[in-house]
Design a protein around this motif. Structure first.
Motif, PDB file in Angstrom:
ATOM      1  N   ASP A   1    -103.449  52.647 -52.975  1.00 24.10           N
ATOM      2  CA  ASP A   1    -102.361  51.656 -52.182  1.00 24.10           C
ATOM      3  C   ASP A   1    -101.459  50.979 -53.134  1.00 24.10           C
ATOM      4  O   ASP A   1    -100.344  50.944 -53.341  1.00 24.10           O
ATOM      5  CB  ASP A   1    -103.080  50.696 -51.255  1.00 24.10           C
TER       6      ASP A   1
ATOM      7  N   ARG B   1     -96.618  50.514 -43.519  1.00 27.95           N
ATOM      8  CA  ARG B   1     -97.824  49.913 -43.907  1.00 27.95           C
ATOM      9  C   ARG B   1     -97.907  48.491 -43.668  1.00 27.95           C
ATOM     10  O   ARG B   1     -99.123  48.094 -43.061  1.00 27.95           O
ATOM     11  CB  ARG B   1     -97.884  50.179 -45.438  1.00 27.95           C
ATOM     12  N   HIS B   2     -97.190  47.852 -43.853  1.00 30.24           N
ATOM     13  CA  HIS B   2     -97.085  46.056 -43.751  1.00 30.24           C
ATOM     14  C   HIS B   2     -97.136  46.007 -42.064  1.00 30.24           C
ATOM     15  O   HIS B   2     -98.107  45.037 -41.616  1.00 30.24           O
ATOM     16  CB  HIS B   2     -95.890  45.563 -44.138  1.00 30.24           C
ATOM     17  N   LYS B   3     -96.421  46.838 -41.254  1.00 33.87           N
ATOM     18  CA  LYS B   3     -96.680  46.657 -39.847  1.00 33.87           C
ATOM     19  C   LYS B   3     -97.848  46.874 -39.401  1.00 33.87           C
ATOM     20  O   LYS B   3     -98.441  46.324 -38.225  1.00 33.87           O
ATOM     21  CB  LYS B   3     -95.529  47.372 -39.119  1.00 33.87           C
ATOM     22  N   PHE B   4     -98.540  47.822 -39.991  1.00 25.55           N
ATOM     23  CA  PHE B   4     -99.940  48.002 -39.366  1.00 25.55           C
ATOM     24  C   PHE B   4    -100.783  46.862 -39.385  1.00 25.55           C
ATOM     25  O   PHE B   4    -101.613  46.863 -38.517  1.00 25.55           O
ATOM     26  CB  PHE B   4    -100.615  49.264 -40.275  1.00 25.55           C
ATOM     27  N   ASN B   5    -100.754  46.202 -40.469  1.00 27.48           N
ATOM     28  CA  ASN B   5    -101.409  44.808 -40.450  1.00 27.48           C
ATOM     29  C   ASN B   5    -100.959  43.909 -39.251  1.00 27.48           C
ATOM     30  O   ASN B   5    -102.014  43.267 -38.624  1.00 27.48           O
ATOM     31  CB  ASN B   5    -101.033  44.116 -41.670  1.00 27.48           C
ATOM     32  N   ASP B   6     -99.737  43.812 -38.848  1.00 23.51           N
ATOM     33  CA  ASP B   6     -99.559  42.980 -37.888  1.00 23.51           C
ATOM     34  C   ASP B   6    -100.296  43.651 -36.366  1.00 23.51           C
ATOM     35  O   ASP B   6    -100.830  42.996 -35.502  1.00 23.51           O
ATOM     36  CB  ASP B   6     -98.071  43.339 -37.262  1.00 23.51           C
ATOM     37  N   TYR B   7    -100.334  44.920 -36.419  1.00 24.90           N
ATOM     38  CA  TYR B   7    -100.917  45.720 -35.265  1.00 24.90           C
ATOM     39  C   TYR B   7    -102.389  45.185 -35.106  1.00 24.90           C
ATOM     40  O   TYR B   7    -102.938  44.768 -34.214  1.00 24.90           O
ATOM     41  CB  TYR B   7    -100.769  47.052 -35.269  1.00 24.90           C
ATOM     42  N   ILE B   8    -103.061  45.346 -36.257  1.00 28.10           N
ATOM     43  CA  ILE B   8    -104.495  45.029 -36.231  1.00 28.10           C
ATOM     44  C   ILE B   8    -104.728  43.671 -36.020  1.00 28.10           C
ATOM     45  O   ILE B   8    -105.814  43.346 -35.265  1.00 28.10           O
ATOM     46  CB  ILE B   8    -104.976  45.574 -37.699  1.00 28.10           C
ATOM     47  N   PHE B   9    -104.017  43.053 -36.529  1.00 28.05           N
ATOM     48  CA  PHE B   9    -104.342  41.312 -36.449  1.00 28.05           C
ATOM     49  C   PHE B   9    -104.185  41.054 -34.966  1.00 28.05           C
ATOM     50  O   PHE B   9    -104.597  40.269 -34.215  1.00 28.05           O
ATOM     51  CB  PHE B   9    -103.510  40.382 -37.132  1.00 28.05           C
ATOM     52  N   SER B  10    -103.024  41.506 -34.320  1.00 28.94           N
ATOM     53  CA  SER B  10    -102.922  41.254 -32.670  1.00 28.94           C
ATOM     54  C   SER B  10    -103.923  41.833 -31.954  1.00 28.94           C
ATOM     55  O   SER B  10    -104.361  41.158 -31.130  1.00 28.94           O
ATOM     56  CB  SER B  10    -101.406  41.686 -32.198  1.00 28.94           C
TER      57      SER B  10
END
Ligand code: ATP
Ligand code: MG
Lengths: 332, 259
Positions: free
Chosen positions: A4, A40-49
């Motif tokens: 990464d 990649r950054h948006k994936f974190n949004d998804y996980i957190f929501s």
């Protein structure tokens, strides 16, 4: 992980290339790298929501299930008679009358104690108290008081109100105790809504020549009472459900009489005997029924539980609605 | 324009201001304010213009640990308004202020203007009505709001809010009005309105205005003071400051080479 980091470095190298060249291939390659990075950054949004939603649901669903369960179990007792009957040895004739009257009277005293004292203390701390180590100490302690277990307040009240001041195991004692219990909540709510008032508004008031008291009375209180009220209602909802301190100061568990009426037909029309009357409250009545071996009483307990939750939700709902209504005209 | 006959309204004498943490934001500043004139304060960001301005209505007293040294003497009574024995409220009754960002109270348009009068114990409804109307006219906003005086002030546009704040500062018949970049949040038309307003107001009161806009200083002011790092670098009548400044720093700043 390492991979990464390398990818990230590649992306930033590409960004530099982008600035250095107008070469089309380089631009496209760079764009791909940027898009990959954004994905990649948006994936974190998804996980957190998802995590957040699960956490929220665990809390909400548990409460909802409990509530529905209580309503179902207690459904046999939701009628007017339940509110107008005294407790009784026969479950189907036992009612809440003494408990809800006790709760209502105690809430009234709690309100009269906690609101003036809490608001005055909050205003003093925010507007008048000199800022030094002493006021810092008080500040920390006020916040800590909100976290003191409620039974400790019960012990304090037993020593101070019941024995020290000789107020007995009375409605007055209970009201004062719960008033003290929610005092920190009111103080903190007061201070927070005062702090939300912008410095510019405060300065504007001083700049036309207002004294501190004029600023407090004409501005600070008027712009913060929505928040204060919200805190008061939330505190009252908490006090309504409190059991431990009320038991500690000696609430009765079986009570088949009402305190004398606060209003009388003869002058001076007011009567304060009720203050020294014995009492019970809703959660104690519920506990009392719940601890009986006879299952018929458990229906009453469930119904009482559902009623307490409903009243609490109603109070919180009112708090939200009031805040919305009052803050509608105030934009900060 | 600087003549011996122009009366003084106030003067700073060796003024120093030290913020709570020890930051000396105004250094040894001496400067006159002439009666019924507009004095502009210019200088790069952070040079202490607002700090100096806010000494005039003792705004710094609201926060603990701030310290004034030196004097600001007000005429004709010769009062040193920084004297600890002088009540800051008395000073604010005589000197009003318009802030950089419009800051109306979350009250009605009428109440915003009337508040200064209420603070002065004026209770006569007719008198307040009159004063409110007069101030709103003076601030050139009367025509826009006369039919909606009970509306919330927050519903006005930014420029209207600023003129409302001017009306609020005007309603109390101040001797001096302070303006801290009053037009920095406004469009050119609203700015022109407010500049015109200041010129008119200067017929009956004294104005001290902070501005970042050189043209504005040149257009509206009679005198200009250039500050840098808390010090007064140059003071003079606006025409000469802008045409032939005596100090190199002033010239660089005015012509945009610096700041
Ligand atoms: N409350 C404060 N405490 C300590 N220092 C401050 C405070 N307010 C301002 N200062 C400092 O005082 C100096 C002067 O600030 P001031 O706000 O007067 O500048 P200014 O000339 O009005 O700038 P601007 O044009 O950006 O408004 C600055 O160095 C600033 O950092
Ligand atoms: Mg400033």
């Amino acid at each position: 992980m390492n991979d990464d980091v390398r990818k990230n470095n590649d992306a930033s190298k590409n960004l530099m290339k982008y600035q250095a060249t107008t070469n089309k291939a380089a631009v496209l390659e760079n764009l791909d790298a940027v898009r990959a990075m954004i994905r990649r950054h948006k994936f974190n949004d998804y996980i957190f929501s998802i995590i957040g939603l699960i956490a929220l649901m665990i809390g909400l669903l548990t409460l909802l299930t409990l509530f529905i369960e209580l309503i179902r179990d207690g459904s046999g007792r939701f009628n007017l008679q339940f509110f107008s009957d005294f407790p009784s040895r026969r479950a189907e004739h036992a009612g809440l009358l003494s408990a809800w009257v006790g709760s209502a009277l105690i809430m009234a005293i709690t309100f009269l104690v906690a609101v003036p004292m809490g608001v005055a203390a909050g205003l003093y701390l925010e507007e008048y108290a000199p800022k030094n180590w002493f006021s810092d100490l008080i500040e920390i302690n006020v916040s800590n008081l909100a976290g003191v277990p409620s039974i400790i307040y019960g012990l304090l009240a037993l020593g101070l109100f019941v024995y020290g001041l000789g107020l007995g195991q009375s409605i007055l004692t209970a009201g004062l105790t719960l008033g003290l219990l929610i005092l920190p909540i009111v103080i903190v709510a007061t201070r927070e809504s005062i702090r939300a008032i912008p410095v510019a508004i405060r300065e504007a008031a001083y700049a036309v020549g207002a004294t501190k008291w004029q600023v407090v009375a004409d501005h600070i209180v008027k712009y913060s009472y929505g928040g204060i009220l919200t805190g008061v209602i939330i505190g009252m909802a908490r006090a309504l459900g409190e059991t431990a301190p009320v038991i500690t100061i000696g609430a009765l568990t079986f009570i088949a009489f009402l305190p004398s009426s606060p209003i009388s037909t003869e002058p001076p029309y007011l009567n304060f005997e009720w203050l020294s009357s014995g009492f019970t409250v809703l959660p104690i009545q519920m506990f009392n029924w719940l601890s009986r071996p006879d299952h018929a009483f458990h229906v009453n307990a469930a119904a009482t539980g559902a009623i307490i939750i409903m009243v609490t939700l109603l109070m919180n709902g009112t708090a939200i609605w009031l805040r919305y209504r009052i803050r509608k005209n105030i934009k900060w | 324009m600087v003549t011996a006959t122009t009366p003084l309204k106030a003067e700073a004498r060796n003024l120093n201001f030290i913020y709570n943490g020890g930051n000396r934001a105004v250094k040894n500043l001496s400067m006159p304010l002439y009666e019924n004139k507009i004095t502009a304060l210019i200088g790069p960001s952070g040079c202490g213009k607002s700090t100096f301005l806010r000494c005039f209505n003792r705004m710094h007293d609201l926060y603990p640990g701030n310290k004034y040294e030196g004097q600001i003497v007000m005429h004709p009574d010769n009062t040193n308004i920084l004297d600890p024995a002088v009540d800051p409220i008395e000073v604010r009754m005589r000197i009003s202020m318009v802030f950089q960002k419009p800051n109306p109270f979350p009250k009605s348009i009428y109440e915003n203007v009337a508040y200064g009068l209420r603070v002065r114990d004026i209770k006569n409804k007719r008198l307040i009505d009159e004063k409110v109307e007069e101030a709103l006219k003076g601030a050139a906003i009367w025509n826009e709001v006369k039919d909606r005086l009970q509306d919330l002030a927050f519903n006005l546009s930014g420029g209207q809010q600023q003129r409302l704040c001017i009306a609020r500062a005007l309603a109390t018949d101040p001797e001096i009005m302070l303006f801290d970049e009053p037009t920095s949040a406004l469009d050119p038309i609203a700015t022109a309105n407010i500049e015109e307003l200041m010129s008119e107001l200067s017929n009956k009161l004294t104005i001290l205005v902070v501005t970042h806009n050189m043209q504005q200083a040149a257009r509206v002011s009679d005198y200009t003071a250039y500050m840098y790092l808390g010090e007064l670098i140059e003071y003079g009548d606006t025409d000469s400051i802008f045409t032939h400044p005596t100090r190199k720093e002033t010239e660089d700043y005015i012509t945009g080479k610096f700041g």
